[in-house]
Design an enzyme around this catalytic site. Structure first.
Site: not given
Length: 391
Positions: A358, A104, A74, A72, A164, A136-137
């Site tokens: 994150h 990520d 995003d 992903h 991931e 995705e997030e």
């Protein structure tokens, strides 16, 4: 040292602020230009407003089913986080590369793109498919449009590798997720006459407490599933909004919660229990005002991943990763959708760790990029050989 092209691409990717609330089209244009320079065509699958897109490309023979590399584009926000490094500028210190998305999961995408020239040079006997998604997030939202398109492809990938961050361990399972918004409608009045009103915040608090008791029950009594750091379903309340002034009994309160479920539990069953409790509260509220209500709306839902340990894809990817260990992860991926909807055997394996994802000053260690580069070189070697008979 990681390959210079990997680091160059990673720096470029980090430079795009692709927080889920933003468009990813500038990044996708960059990827398309890079692929075009290598002579590789790609397809964009847009969202309804054409402000975001997925990308799909095939390298190698188009008349064969191949291995799909999925990631992903995003990222999560940096708002409110105390960053020391610049989040949208790649920086290096002591073998760590810092920037939002390094782990990520732009690190994986950078390694994949940097390997494209070698994929073309070999050349490939079995194709490699690239699948890069948006949103995705916020619940694996964007990839669903790509999956709808892939339903009509004459050939679907034999295997899927989701890149991931797993520290290059091969992951065969992760939990599913159901997220929902609860909206409580009460009756406002002056706080001096509070018993004549229906306090929406109080009723929301009771529901949040009910969810907390469910979370404790899962922790203490299960059911449990081996292989996870947290081997049971979790329940979590994330945001709450309600009230306008202290001297007004609030007539609205809403909150968001999520269930991350192990395979043994259906989150819809847990949601049904919450609905039963909500109905009891509504009956109580109606004793004061019949206009009161509690609604529960699912905002996001995606399945878990559960690939058999003896599946061919597991042995294939373990060979590439030079690993024999089994691993599960507590976070979700798009793997459950590729597996459940398209029937593509899927595992998760990528560089970096979600321990860094994150968070402020997100980073990926150079050794993880190097391991992923070696993984990619082995994949190209395997798919250049006519002996590959996956599927």
């Amino acid at each position: 040292m990681a390959q210079p092209l990997t680091l160059e691409i990673l720096a470029d990717l980090i430079g795009f602020d692709t927080t889920s609330c933003n468009s990813n089209l500038a990044l996708m244009a960059y990827v398309q230009r890079f692929l075009e320079q290598q002579g590789v065509n790609s397809e964009l699958v847009y969202d309804g407003q054409e402000s975001k897109a997925n990308l799909y490309a095939t390298i190698g023979p188009a008349n064969k089913a191949g291995v799909m590399l999925s990631g992903h584009t995003d990222t999560v926000p940096v708002t409110g986080q105390n960053w020391i490094t610049e989040p949208y500028q790649l920086s290096e210190q002591d073998g760590r590369y810092y920037g939002r998305g390094t782990s990520d999961m732009k690190g994986f995408i950078a390694v994949v793109l940097a390997a494209v020239p070698q994929m073309l040079k070999q050349p490939l006997h079995t194709p490699i498919h690239l699948a890069f998604s948006y949103d995705e997030e916020i619940g694996c939202v964007g990839v669903r449009r790509l999956i709808d398109t892939m339903q009509n492809h004459p050939l679907k990938p034999v295997f899927c590798i989701i890149g991931e961050p797993t520290s290059m361990q091969v992951v065969t399972a992760h939990k599913g997720k159901l997220a929902a918004r609860v909206t409580v409608t009460g009756k406002e009045c002056h706080s001096g006459m509070a018993p004549l009103g229906v306090n929406a915040i109080n009723y929301a608090a009771r529901m949040i407490n009910w969810l907390e008791q469910m979370a404790k029950s899962k922790r203490n009594s299960g059911p449990f599933e081996d292989g996870y750091d947290i081997p049971y379903s979790t329940v979590h309340t994330g945001t709450v909004q309600g009230g306008t002034a202290l001297n007004i009994v609030p007539n609205k309160c809403s909150f968001l919660f999520e269930i991350r479920n192990i395979a043994a539990e259906d989150p819809r069953d847990l949601l049904a229990l919450l609905q039963t409790y909500a109905n009891e509260l509504v009956n109580e509220m109606h004793q004061i005002d019949a206009g009161c209500n509690i609604s529960i709306e699912i905002t996001t839902e995606y399945p878990g991943l559960s690939t058999a340990e003896d599946a061919e894809v597991v042995a294939f990817v373990k060979k590439l990763a030079q690993s024999t260990a089994n691993a599960n992860i507590n976070f979700g991926t798009e793997g459950g959708l590729f597996s459940n909807v398209l029937g593509i055997p899927t595992v998760v394996c990528g560089p970096g760790s979600m321990d860094q994802g994150h968070k402020p000053d997100e980073f990926i260690h150079i050794s993880q990029l190097q391991q992923c580069e070696a993984f990619m070189a082995r994949l190209i070697d395997e798919l250049s050989a006519s002996k590959f008979q996956g599927g």
